[in-house]
Design an enzyme around this catalytic site. Structure first.
Site, PDB file in Angstrom:
ATOM      1  N   ASP A  25       0.830  -1.208   0.000  1.00 61.17           N
ATOM      2  CA  ASP A  25       0.000   0.000   0.000  1.00 61.17           C
ATOM      3  C   ASP A  25       0.869   1.264   0.000  1.00 61.17           C
ATOM      4  O   ASP A  25       1.962   1.266   0.571  1.00 61.17           O
ATOM      5  CB  ASP A  25      -0.910  -0.020   1.238  1.00 61.17           C
ATOM      6  CG  ASP A  25      -2.063   0.970   1.109  1.00 61.17           C
ATOM      7  OD1 ASP A  25      -2.339   1.442  -0.006  1.00 61.17           O
ATOM      8  OD2 ASP A  25      -2.688   1.278   2.144  1.00 61.17           O
ATOM      9  N   ASN A  27       1.296   3.354  -2.971  1.00 59.47           N
ATOM     10  CA  ASN A  27       1.799   3.779  -4.293  1.00 59.47           C
ATOM     11  C   ASN A  27       1.227   5.131  -4.706  1.00 59.47           C
ATOM     12  O   ASN A  27       1.939   5.980  -5.238  1.00 59.47           O
ATOM     13  CB  ASN A  27       1.401   2.762  -5.374  1.00 59.47           C
ATOM     14  CG  ASN A  27       2.046   1.419  -5.182  1.00 59.47           C
ATOM     15  OD1 ASN A  27       2.989   1.286  -4.414  1.00 59.47           O
ATOM     16  ND2 ASN A  27       1.536   0.422  -5.880  1.00 59.47           N
ATOM     17  N   TRP A  30       2.699   7.999  -2.704  1.00 60.59           N
ATOM     18  CA  TRP A  30       4.104   8.174  -3.101  1.00 60.59           C
ATOM     19  C   TRP A  30       4.166   9.066  -4.346  1.00 60.59           C
ATOM     20  O   TRP A  30       4.967   9.990  -4.427  1.00 60.59           O
ATOM     21  CB  TRP A  30       4.722   6.806  -3.389  1.00 60.59           C
ATOM     22  CG  TRP A  30       6.174   6.817  -3.729  1.00 60.59           C
ATOM     23  CD1 TRP A  30       7.226   6.684  -2.866  1.00 60.59           C
ATOM     24  CD2 TRP A  30       6.743   6.980  -5.045  1.00 60.59           C
ATOM     25  NE1 TRP A  30       8.423   6.743  -3.557  1.00 60.59           N
ATOM     26  CE2 TRP A  30       8.149   6.932  -4.897  1.00 60.59           C
ATOM     27  CE3 TRP A  30       6.214   7.169  -6.325  1.00 60.59           C
ATOM     28  CZ2 TRP A  30       9.018   7.047  -5.970  1.00 60.59           C
ATOM     29  CZ3 TRP A  30       7.091   7.291  -7.400  1.00 60.59           C
ATOM     30  CH2 TRP A  30       8.477   7.233  -7.217  1.00 60.59           C
ATOM     31  N   ARG A  38      -0.850   8.960 -10.344  1.00 56.32           N
ATOM     32  CA  ARG A  38      -0.860   7.751  -9.518  1.00 56.32           C
ATOM     33  C   ARG A  38      -0.246   6.543 -10.244  1.00 56.32           C
ATOM     34  O   ARG A  38       0.371   5.685  -9.623  1.00 56.32           O
ATOM     35  CB  ARG A  38      -2.292   7.421  -9.092  1.00 56.32           C
ATOM     36  CG  ARG A  38      -2.895   8.420  -8.120  1.00 56.32           C
ATOM     37  CD  ARG A  38      -4.346   8.077  -7.815  1.00 56.32           C
ATOM     38  NE  ARG A  38      -4.479   6.742  -7.267  1.00 56.32           N
ATOM     39  CZ  ARG A  38      -4.305   6.420  -5.982  1.00 56.32           C
ATOM     40  NH1 ARG A  38      -4.019   7.362  -5.106  1.00 56.32           N
ATOM     41  NH2 ARG A  38      -4.429   5.191  -5.567  1.00 56.32           N
ATOM     42  N   HIS A  42       2.363   3.304  -9.136  1.00 58.85           N
ATOM     43  CA  HIS A  42       2.254   1.853  -9.327  1.00 58.85           C
ATOM     44  C   HIS A  42       3.481   1.312 -10.070  1.00 58.85           C
ATOM     45  O   HIS A  42       3.940   0.211  -9.792  1.00 58.85           O
ATOM     46  CB  HIS A  42       0.963   1.509 -10.075  1.00 58.85           C
ATOM     47  CG  HIS A  42      -0.269   1.853  -9.285  1.00 58.85           C
ATOM     48  ND1 HIS A  42      -0.431   1.455  -7.973  1.00 58.85           N
ATOM     49  CD2 HIS A  42      -1.373   2.579  -9.598  1.00 58.85           C
ATOM     50  CE1 HIS A  42      -1.595   1.914  -7.519  1.00 58.85           C
ATOM     51  NE2 HIS A  42      -2.178   2.599  -8.478  1.00 58.85           N
ATOM     52  N   SER A  70      -7.180  -5.884  -5.827  1.00 63.11           N
ATOM     53  CA  SER A  70      -8.270  -6.503  -5.067  1.00 63.11           C
ATOM     54  C   SER A  70      -9.577  -6.470  -5.855  1.00 63.11           C
ATOM     55  O   SER A  70      -9.699  -5.727  -6.839  1.00 63.11           O
ATOM     56  CB  SER A  70      -8.462  -5.762  -3.738  1.00 63.11           C
ATOM     57  OG  SER A  70      -9.115  -4.534  -3.970  1.00 63.11           O
ATOM     58  N   THR A  71     -10.549  -7.235  -5.379  1.00 66.59           N
ATOM     59  CA  THR A  71     -11.872  -7.225  -6.027  1.00 66.59           C
ATOM     60  C   THR A  71     -12.495  -5.827  -5.933  1.00 66.59           C
ATOM     61  O   THR A  71     -13.356  -5.483  -6.733  1.00 66.59           O
ATOM     62  CB  THR A  71     -12.814  -8.266  -5.367  1.00 66.59           C
ATOM     63  OG1 THR A  71     -12.688  -8.154  -3.942  1.00 66.59           O
ATOM     64  CG2 THR A  71     -12.483  -9.678  -5.778  1.00 66.59           C
ATOM     65  N   ASN A  73     -10.670  -3.007  -6.155  1.00 72.62           N
ATOM     66  CA  ASN A  73      -9.887  -2.022  -6.916  1.00 72.62           C
ATOM     67  C   ASN A  73     -10.495  -1.659  -8.270  1.00 72.62           C
ATOM     68  O   ASN A  73     -10.076  -0.681  -8.900  1.00 72.62           O
ATOM     69  CB  ASN A  73      -8.437  -2.504  -7.103  1.00 72.62           C
ATOM     70  CG  ASN A  73      -7.606  -2.424  -5.846  1.00 72.62           C
ATOM     71  OD1 ASN A  73      -6.637  -3.179  -5.661  1.00 72.62           O
ATOM     72  ND2 ASN A  73      -7.948  -1.511  -4.933  1.00 72.62           N
TER      73      ASN A  73
HETATM   74  C1  FPP Z   1      -2.165   0.068  -3.198  1.00 70.31           C
HETATM   75  O1  FPP Z   1      -1.663   1.380  -3.167  1.00 70.31           O
HETATM   76  C2  FPP Z   1      -1.618  -0.613  -4.362  1.00 70.31           C
HETATM   77  C3  FPP Z   1      -2.356  -1.172  -5.343  1.00 70.31           C
HETATM   78  C4  FPP Z   1      -3.833  -1.194  -5.353  1.00 70.31           C
HETATM   79  C5  FPP Z   1      -1.706  -1.757  -6.527  1.00 70.31           C
HETATM   80  C6  FPP Z   1      -0.448  -2.519  -6.214  1.00 70.31           C
HETATM   81  C7  FPP Z   1       0.204  -2.805  -7.491  1.00 70.31           C
HETATM   82  C8  FPP Z   1       1.527  -2.847  -7.683  1.00 70.31           C
HETATM   83  C9  FPP Z   1       2.550  -2.687  -6.627  1.00 70.31           C
HETATM   84  C10 FPP Z   1       2.034  -3.126  -9.034  1.00 70.31           C
HETATM   85  C11 FPP Z   1       1.651  -4.518  -9.409  1.00 70.31           C
HETATM   86  C12 FPP Z   1       2.585  -5.054 -10.328  1.00 70.31           C
HETATM   87  C13 FPP Z   1       3.188  -6.213 -10.167  1.00 70.31           C
HETATM   88  C14 FPP Z   1       4.177  -6.559 -11.188  1.00 70.31           C
HETATM   89  C15 FPP Z   1       2.938  -7.165  -9.061  1.00 70.31           C
HETATM   90  P1  FPP Z   1      -2.656   2.594  -3.340  1.00 70.31           P
HETATM   91  O2  FPP Z   1      -2.757   2.914  -4.779  1.00 70.31           O
HETATM   92  O3  FPP Z   1      -3.960   2.284  -2.669  1.00 70.31           O
HETATM   93  O4  FPP Z   1      -1.894   3.705  -2.567  1.00 70.31           O
HETATM   94  P2  FPP Z   1      -2.528   4.904  -1.739  1.00 70.31           P
HETATM   95  O5  FPP Z   1      -3.157   4.287  -0.508  1.00 70.31           O
HETATM   96  O6  FPP Z   1      -1.335   5.741  -1.405  1.00 70.31           O
HETATM   97  O7  FPP Z   1      -3.518   5.604  -2.627  1.00 70.31           O
END
Ligand code: FPP
Length: 237
Positions: A25, A27, A30, A38, A42, A70-71, A73
């Site tokens: 969590d 991304n 960040w 966003r 990722h 996730s389901t 997302n």
């Molecule tokens: C949650 O952070 C992250 C996700 C929903 C996506 C995770 C995906 C990756 C790390 C890339 C996947 C790729 C591979 C190759 C496995 P968020 O977006 O909810 O962050 P935030 O809480 O700061 O908004």
């Protein structure tokens, strides 16, 4: 006891810690904090994931599980959803090119039905070509633990199998890898978010404020040190 090498930069694990799961969590935050879209978060997250997976392979972990999508997302903007799917495809392509350098057995857990056809084909192929490899890497895509449990109960019911802890474990997506010993969540939130609800029964939970793209091998080491400092009694004394 695990062996801690003197500079604390590397650790050797024992039977108490064979499977770590990660909720990746942070991304989005960040990227936003850098004025970036966003999707860039990722992309940085996918890079961090590859570094952590390689490190776990080096530590000789038996299994690693990550929550990639996730389901829930699907509620995100289409552009963001597509960017994550693109990253998954790019990652699988890169793995296929470097197969001989790795000992990872890939599994994609979750409901694949709504995923794009090109991604599903790549997932099937990577699972098939790596099924003899040593370390299990479960990548959860369109995964939700409640949906996983409903699916498992439905499978047992339609097969006429009686309900027991063992039959449920065997009907879950993680039947091949078992339960995680520790679940690590980055990004500061203190919750499980519908991830491995059944499998988390005895897992140690480790939370860090670090955002996933900033998380790396030294943070894995910190989580491992914390794991070994805890007493696990499984309800005993
Ligand atoms: C949650 O952070 C992250 C996700 C929903 C996506 C995770 C995906 C990756 C790390 C890339 C996947 C790729 C591979 C190759 C496995 P968020 O977006 O909810 O962050 P935030 O809480 O700061 O908004």
């Amino acid at each position: 006891m695990p062996l801690f090498i003197k500079n604390k930069k590397s650790v050797t694990l024992d039977e108490r810690l064979t499977h770590i799961a990660f909720i990746m969590d942070g991304n989005g935050r960040w990227a936003t904090s850098r004025g970036l879209p966003r999707e860039q978060g990722h992309r940085a997250g996918a890079k961090a994931f590859q570094t952590v997976a390689q490190y776990c392979e080096k530590l000789a972990l038996r299994a690693m599980t990550v929550y990639a999508f996730s389901t829930e997302n699907w509620k995100r903007p289409t552009r963001e959803v597509e960017a994550i799917m693109d990253l998954l495809e790019e990652y699988i392509d890169s793995c296929e090119e470097e197969l001989k350098d790795h000992s990872v057995q890939f599994h994609f857990i979750g409901d694949r039905a709504p995923l794009r056809a090109s991604l599903k084909t790549k997932m099937d192929r990577l699972e098939e070509t790596t099924r003899e490899n040593r370390m299990v890497l479960n990548i959860a895509v369109n995964y939700g633990a409640r949906a996983e449990l409903c699916r498992a109960f439905e499978t047992l019911r339609s097969n006429g199998t009686s309900i027991s802890e063992q039959s449920i474990c065997e009907a879950l997506f993680t039947a091949h890898s078992g339960d995680p010993d520790m679940i690590v969540r980055t990004g500061g939130d203190l919750r499980i978010s519908n991830f491995l609800l059944w499998q988390a029964a005895y897992a140690e939970l480790y939370f860090t404020d670090k955002l996933w793209p900033d998380f790396g091998p030294s943070d894995v080491d910190a989580a491992i040190h914390e794991f070994y400092s805890r007493q696990r009694r499984y309800g005993g004394v």
